[in-house]
Design a protein around this motif. Structure first.
Motif, PDB file in Angstrom:
ATOM      1  N   GLU A 173      -3.965  -4.781  -4.395  1.00 57.59           N
ATOM      2  CA  GLU A 173      -3.930  -4.399  -2.983  1.00 57.59           C
ATOM      3  C   GLU A 173      -2.549  -4.680  -2.382  1.00 57.59           C
ATOM      4  O   GLU A 173      -2.016  -3.871  -1.605  1.00 57.59           O
ATOM      5  CB  GLU A 173      -5.004  -5.166  -2.210  1.00 57.59           C
ATOM      6  N   ALA A 174      -1.954  -5.804  -2.751  1.00 57.45           N
ATOM      7  CA  ALA A 174      -0.619  -6.137  -2.252  1.00 57.45           C
ATOM      8  C   ALA A 174       0.418  -5.104  -2.721  1.00 57.45           C
ATOM      9  O   ALA A 174       1.329  -4.730  -1.968  1.00 57.45           O
ATOM     10  CB  ALA A 174      -0.218  -7.538  -2.711  1.00 57.45           C
ATOM     11  N   GLU A 175       0.273  -4.630  -3.965  1.00 55.30           N
ATOM     12  CA  GLU A 175       1.201  -3.620  -4.482  1.00 55.30           C
ATOM     13  C   GLU A 175       1.061  -2.313  -3.709  1.00 55.30           C
ATOM     14  O   GLU A 175       2.056  -1.683  -3.333  1.00 55.30           O
ATOM     15  CB  GLU A 175       0.965  -3.386  -5.974  1.00 55.30           C
ATOM     16  N   PHE A 176      -0.162  -1.890  -3.462  1.00 53.97           N
ATOM     17  CA  PHE A 176      -0.386  -0.643  -2.733  1.00 53.97           C
ATOM     18  C   PHE A 176       0.098  -0.768  -1.285  1.00 53.97           C
ATOM     19  O   PHE A 176       0.629   0.185  -0.715  1.00 53.97           O
ATOM     20  CB  PHE A 176      -1.867  -0.269  -2.741  1.00 53.97           C
ATOM     21  N   THR A 177      -0.108  -1.937  -0.685  1.00 57.82           N
ATOM     22  CA  THR A 177       0.284  -2.123   0.706  1.00 57.82           C
ATOM     23  C   THR A 177       1.799  -2.208   0.851  1.00 57.82           C
ATOM     24  O   THR A 177       2.399  -1.588   1.735  1.00 57.82           O
ATOM     25  CB  THR A 177      -0.358  -3.403   1.280  1.00 57.82           C
ATOM     26  N   GLY A 178       2.455  -2.981  -0.019  1.00 56.96           N
ATOM     27  CA  GLY A 178       3.900  -3.159   0.073  1.00 56.96           C
ATOM     28  C   GLY A 178       4.705  -1.984  -0.439  1.00 56.96           C
ATOM     29  O   GLY A 178       5.779  -1.674   0.082  1.00 56.96           O
ATOM     30  N   GLN A 179       4.192  -1.312  -1.483  1.00 54.65           N
ATOM     31  CA  GLN A 179       4.863  -0.168  -2.096  1.00 54.65           C
ATOM     32  C   GLN A 179       6.342  -0.448  -2.386  1.00 54.65           C
ATOM     33  O   GLN A 179       7.220   0.373  -2.115  1.00 54.65           O
ATOM     34  CB  GLN A 179       4.703   1.091  -1.235  1.00 54.65           C
ATOM     35  N   LYS A 180       6.588  -1.608  -2.977  1.00 50.31           N
ATOM     36  CA  LYS A 180       7.943  -1.902  -3.406  1.00 50.31           C
ATOM     37  C   LYS A 180       8.284  -1.075  -4.640  1.00 50.31           C
ATOM     38  O   LYS A 180       7.411  -0.469  -5.262  1.00 50.31           O
ATOM     39  CB  LYS A 180       8.067  -3.397  -3.724  1.00 50.31           C
ATOM     40  N   ALA A 181       9.555  -1.043  -4.996  1.00 50.58           N
ATOM     41  CA  ALA A 181       9.976  -0.290  -6.171  1.00 50.58           C
ATOM     42  C   ALA A 181       9.174  -0.730  -7.389  1.00 50.58           C
ATOM     43  O   ALA A 181       9.051  -1.925  -7.656  1.00 50.58           O
ATOM     44  CB  ALA A 181      11.470  -0.506  -6.412  1.00 50.58           C
ATOM     45  N   GLY A 182       8.609   0.249  -8.109  1.00 51.05           N
ATOM     46  CA  GLY A 182       7.827  -0.057  -9.300  1.00 51.05           C
ATOM     47  C   GLY A 182       6.384  -0.428  -9.021  1.00 51.05           C
ATOM     48  O   GLY A 182       5.693  -0.909  -9.920  1.00 51.05           O
ATOM     49  N   TYR A 183       5.885  -0.175  -7.800  1.00 51.23           N
ATOM     50  CA  TYR A 183       4.519  -0.614  -7.492  1.00 51.23           C
ATOM     51  C   TYR A 183       3.473   0.142  -8.313  1.00 51.23           C
ATOM     52  O   TYR A 183       2.417  -0.410  -8.645  1.00 51.23           O
ATOM     53  CB  TYR A 183       4.233  -0.485  -5.988  1.00 51.23           C
ATOM     54  N   ARG A 184       3.759   1.391  -8.669  1.00 52.27           N
ATOM     55  CA  ARG A 184       2.807   2.135  -9.494  1.00 52.27           C
ATOM     56  C   ARG A 184       2.681   1.487 -10.876  1.00 52.27           C
ATOM     57  O   ARG A 184       1.580   1.334 -11.404  1.00 52.27           O
ATOM     58  CB  ARG A 184       3.237   3.596  -9.623  1.00 52.27           C
ATOM     59  N   GLN A 185       3.824   1.146 -11.456  1.00 57.66           N
ATOM     60  CA  GLN A 185       3.794   0.490 -12.763  1.00 57.66           C
ATOM     61  C   GLN A 185       3.078  -0.853 -12.670  1.00 57.66           C
ATOM     62  O   GLN A 185       2.290  -1.214 -13.542  1.00 57.66           O
ATOM     63  CB  GLN A 185       5.218   0.289 -13.282  1.00 57.66           C
TER      64      GLN A 185
END
Length: 291
Positions: free
Chosen positions: A140-152
């Motif tokens: 959830e943090a990755e989807f919310t922040g969408q920092k570089a490489g969040y998909r990976q």
């Protein structure tokens, strides 16, 4: 009160993974049925409810995990007094290809075994609950922040989840399915009968009601109450799920598939398929066959 954080289904066509994090499910907001291509993992954080999957009713309680392959008829029924709070992951199967090393702990195998064995519910031990909740929070943090490489990063978390779950389920493989007995015996017998005969052209409410010691009106009322579907809608959902599978796994013609699935009329099959799938059978085959 925990406020759900919602993600639209596959808003990124190049990354078909979506997360609905800590969603508090209310009975009035639940859809009467689900039937979609997406694979789904549902983890229950708290509350109570019922989950109808394929032909079995399950309780929903904190620590329960549900593994739901694509094109599986299912419906959640949250408790009115203690609604379920859950996290759901939806993704396309190509995100979990078979392991090139033949590893038995692949995500693909996790869903294949759920479909083959009819084992969709898995109560998790406390240590695995903690790990799973940490991984879901991280995703959830990755989807919310969408920092570089969040998909990976989200993909790696998904693979870690599969590994943890596969190891646990392999160790618990000898346990019985966690389904519970809900409703009268004739209802459970009917669902079992339907699972083996839904493609029969002659299947109908009158035929099914004639097999049990209740009136057709009572049969229809209880069936809808427990499954959320009319008999006709349930049969149609099962037939369309079979048709979708045959379109992608055989080279049979569309009219042959319609006949195999129990449709006496090809136009009726086309209309129903397009209504439920939003594509014609031919378009579905062209668009979803592996490239």
């Amino acid at each position: 009160m925990i406020q759900p954080i919602r993600k639209p289904f596959f808003d990124d066509p190049m990354f078909p993974l979506s997360l609905t994090y800590k969603d508090r499910k209310l009975p009035q907001n639940e859809l009467p049925e689900h039937l979609h291509d997406r694979y789904e993992l549902v983890y229950v954080h708290g509350g109570k409810g019922m989950f109808f999957i394929n032909q079995t009713f399950y309780t929903m309680e904190a620590g329960d995990l549900f593994v739901i392959p694509g094109n599986t008829v299912h419906r959640a029924q949250p408790d009115e007094d203690e609604p379920v709070t859950s996290t759901a992951l939806f993704f396309s199967p190509f995100l979990i290809p078979p392991s090139p090393h033949g590893d038995e702990h692949s995500g693909q195998r996790l869903f294949e075994e759920a479909r083959r064995n009819g084992r969709y519910k898995h109560p998790l031990p406390e240590n695995l609950q903690a790990c799973l909740e940490e991984e879901l929070s991280g995703m959830e943090a990755e989807f919310t922040g969408q920092k570089a490489g969040y998909r990976q990063a989200a993909s790696l978390i998904l693979q870690t989840l599969f590994l943890q779950l596969s190891r646990h389920l392999a160790a618990a493989a000898s346990e019985r399915n966690a389904g519970i007995l809900v409703g009268p015996p004739w209802m459970r017998d009917t669902l079992s009968y339907l699972d083996g005969h839904y493609e029969d052209p002659g299947i109908s409410l009158s035929l099914l009601a004639g097999r049990v010691p209740v009136s057709a009106a009572h049969f229809s009322r209880v069936f809808k109450q427990l499954t959320g579907l009319t008999v006709t809608d349930y049969v149609h959902a099962k037939r369309i799920a079979l048709a979708k599978d045959l379109l992608l796994t055989t080279d049979a013609s569309v009219d042959r598939i319609a006949e195999t699935c129990g449709f006496a009329s090809l136009p009726h099959f086309h209309r129903l398929f397009r209504s439920l799938v939003k594509e014609t059978p031919g378009a579905y085959r062209r668009n979803h066959l592996p490239k």
